[in-house]
Write an enzyme that holds these catalytic residues in place. Structure first.
Site, PDB file in Angstrom:
ATOM      1  N   LYS A  35       0.836  -1.207   0.000  1.00 20.84           N
ATOM      2  CA  LYS A  35       0.000   0.000   0.000  1.00 20.84           C
ATOM      3  C   LYS A  35       0.868   1.253   0.000  1.00 20.84           C
ATOM      4  CE  LYS A  35      -4.067  -1.728   2.519  1.00 20.84           C
ATOM      5  NZ  LYS A  35      -4.863  -1.563   3.761  1.00 20.84           N
ATOM      6  N   GLY A 253     -34.943  -0.277  -1.599  1.00 17.84           N
ATOM      7  CA  GLY A 253     -34.119  -1.153  -2.431  1.00 17.84           C
ATOM      8  C   GLY A 253     -33.840  -2.469  -1.756  1.00 17.84           C
ATOM      9  N   CYS A 260     -19.668   0.241   6.981  1.00 16.37           N
ATOM     10  CA  CYS A 260     -20.051   1.051   8.143  1.00 16.37           C
ATOM     11  C   CYS A 260     -21.383   0.642   8.761  1.00 16.37           C
ATOM     12  CB  CYS A 260     -20.089   2.531   7.757  1.00 16.37           C
ATOM     13  SG  CYS A 260     -18.481   3.206   7.292  1.00 16.37           S
TER      14      CYS A 260
END
Length: 431
Positions: A35, A253, A260
């Protein structure tokens, strides 16, 4: 003040960018060398619109640095933000191992006063644990403060939310720490709330849990709308004009997902259970969300008879558009159920990819929408990528075996889709 960000994931990279954009010198610290190397080249390891360009801008200017050297980084910075992950454990409680490791690293390598700020989403009372972990790891006593400064970023909109936040919450009992953080945020034009650390931690959880509740309420209401042949989108429009309600998070939906809402609602419920203060509304929110995807699948099953040997095109894998995050994505639950029922699944998502599990080897991942639609008995739309709404469905329908379209995000115009020959069903918006 020079700022150190521990953890360069979604929250850490965005936090590093926003402070660099505000004119501060920032260093990102991570144990993942891969990273760090990508970030040093100005490249992100996840998808977030606009963020990579700003990271590259500040890497190029020298205002934003990245390192794996804990000792030098911690010793060389007075203000340290902890932005590591806090995933759910199997029992539903937040896993604080990365928070603890960062705290112990700070305690071990600190060489003078440090202001430590938890930006990760953490259970109520974590600020006190961080203080204890730092103190226990110190090789010699140094003064430090620990504050809470929760983030309120939406995946896919992180740059906008970071640069133009609707509020900044600072949790601290120390006037010096509050003053330092207010200085860091001095260029932001939004309300600033100074409160206790526990209050700041709870504000984050309570906010996400409330938004998850709004989504879930509309999902349940959509089922009632189907019974009355009422369009839930029109109901949401009428509701959203009331300023006490507002238009956000009223879209029915397949349910919420991502990194989260699922874990934060669960953590808040688990915390309340430990204290024997059950949060019954949130417990029902979790249950409705867990089963919401089955509502659309039941409609599809009724239409097709069963899924065995049927060719099903899945459009969208990410839990929402403008991200490649598939954590708790409803599409994964739908794919899993289809495979259990012996369906042939073809998947297209413009950004997100399946995890490398053996259970997904039976899924054909397509690089074009046309490939996913080939010889399909039904289409199930799981993510409302704007590109899906811009497709020429009149021409695309020739790729399908049967013109069945199940819209899990109520993205398409029901009348338009039916007008060009599709059997169309959404979630409470078919009328």
């Amino acid at each position: 003040m020079n700022i150190l960000i521990i953890g360069t994931g979604y929250v850490g990279a965005t936090t590093a960018m926003v402070f660099a954009e505000s004119g501060w010198q920032v260093t990102g610290l991570d144990v993942d060398a891969g990273k760090i190397e990508r970030l040093r080249q100005g490249r992100l390891h996840f998808h977030e619109p606009g963020l990579e360009d700003l990271i590259a801008k500040h890497v190029s200017s020298g205002r934003l640095l990245f390192t794996t050297d804990k000792e030098t980084a911690i010793a060389g910075h007075e203000v340290i933000f902890i932005c590591v992950g806090t995933p759910s454990q199997p029992d539903g409680n937040a896993d604080l191992r990365y928070i603890r490791q960062a705290s112990e690293d700070i305690g071990h390598w600190m060489n003078g006063y440090k202001l430590v700020v938890t930006k990760s989403t953490v259970p109520i009372g974590t600020q006190e644990q961080v203080k204890a972990w730092i103190e226990a790891a110190q090789r010699q006593p140094h003064l430090f403060d620990v504050a809470s400064n929760p983030e309120f970023l939406r995946e896919g909109k992180a740059v906008e939310d970071a640069l133009r936040p609707d509020r900044i919450v600072i949790g601290t009992d120390n006037a010096k720490a509050a003053e330092q953080l207010l200085t860091l945020y001095q260029s932001f034009q939004c309300p600033r709330i100074i409160t206790t650390p526990r209050t700041a931690e709870l504000i984050k959880y309570a906010s996400n849990a409330f938004l998850a509740t709004k989504i879930t309420y509309m999902n349940e209401l959509a089922r009632l709308c189907d019974e009355f042949e009422v369009n839930v989108n029109e109901v949401a429009t009428g509701m959203g004009l009331d300023p006490r309600i507002g238009p956000s998070f009223l879209q029915a939906g397949l349910g919420y997902g991502g990194s989260c809402f699922p874990k934060d609602v669960l953590e808040l419920v688990m915390t309340a259970r430990k204290l024997q203060v059950p949060l019954r509304i949130l417990e029902e929110v979790m249950e409705v969300n867990r089963t919401q995807f089955t509502y659309l699948l039941d409609k599809a099953r009724t239409r097709l008879g069963d899924f065995a040997n049927k060719n099903i095109a899945i459009l969208g894998l990410a839990f929402k558009p403008d991200t490649n995050d598939i954590r708790e994505a409803p599409a994964l639950r739908i794919i899993h159920e289809l495979l259990l029922e012996q369906a042939n699944v073809r998947l297209f998502d413009p950004v997100a990819t399946l995890p490398a599990h053996a259970s997904y080897q039976a899924v054909t991942v397509c690089s074009l929408v046309e490939e996913a639609l080939h010889n399909a008995d039904a289409v199930i739309l799981c993510t409302e990528w704007p590109a899906f709404g811009q497709l020429d469905w009149e021409n695309l329908k020739g790729h399908l075996k049967q013109l069945n379209f199940f819209d899990g995000r109520n993205m398409m115009d029901a009348r338009l889709m039916r007008g060009i020959g599709f059997y169309y069903q959404g979630i409470g918006n078919d009328y």
